[in-house]
Design a protein around this motif. Structure first.
Motif: not given
Length: 200
Positions: A120-127, A131-133, A156-166, A179-185
């Motif tokens: 749950e902390q990762l979307p904020a960390l991405l700002t 990148y996050i490995i 490799l986390i590249t984005a957090a669209p709408a609070g999800q993790l991509q 590629e561009n797998v998107t899941v909830s935290p």
């Protein structure tokens, strides 16, 4: 910015499902030389250990438009201790702190190790970082599964669209798990070991 390119840890991404299922071996990979291996034996030894180098290569491709092959990246990291030989000669790695030194000195990337993180902390960390490995269990390619443990593989986390993790998964078994797998935290957290390398 343009999308982050995808890099599989195996030289032939289309072979991933067969490699994972045991229907093929690394010796069956016809494109092994594209990995940067100097000989096939080097590819056979290293290909299952370079998820972290695949993450690095994706970052370099995104930033620079080009990057050394995976095994060339791995060889350059050895003097830093990013991988070590265990007593039984098995490869242990990626070792995070030496990797941070490696990418800083060799590629002018600012990186840091972060531990005790929640998904749950990762979307904020991405700002704060580009990148996050992240350390996850490799079965994250099947997100409905309950993994036997957390960690053991890097994505490799590249984005957090709408609070999800991509993220890009170097060992995904088909395009939708690569590629561009998107899941909830919440889903990511079931596989996540709480350890990341943040990069910018």
């Amino acid at each position: 910015m343009c999308a982050v390119p995808y890099c599989c840890q195996w030289a032939t991404p289309e072979l991933a499902a067969d490699l994972i299922a045991g229907r093929a071996t690394l010796a069956d990979d016809p494109n092994w030389a594209a990995s940067g291996a100097l000989e096939q034996a080097e590819y056979l030894e290293w290909a299952n250990h370079v998820c972290g180098m695949a993450c690095l290569r994706m970052i370099l491709l995104h930033r620079d438009g080009s990057a050394p092959p995976l095994l060339a990246l791995a060889r350059r990291s050895l003097s830093y201790g990013a991988y070590v030989r265990q007593d039984d000669e098995r490869i242990k790695g990626l070792v995070y702190a030496p990797f941070v030194r490696y990418v800083g000195e060799q590629f002018a990337l600012q990186a840091a190790v972060q531990v005790d993180m929640t998904a749950e902390q990762l979307p904020a960390l991405l700002t704060e970082w580009h990148y996050i490995i992240a350390s996850v269990h490799p079965s994250i390619r099947q997100p409905l599964q309950t993994p036997p443990q957390r960690g053991g593989h890097l994505v490799l986390i590249t984005a957090a669209p709408a609070g999800q993790l991509q993220f890009h998964n170097p060992s995904g078994d088909r395009p939708e798990t690569q590629e561009n797998v998107t899941v909830s935290p919440e889903t990511f957290g079931r596989f996540f070991a709480g350890r990341v390398i943040t990069v910018k």
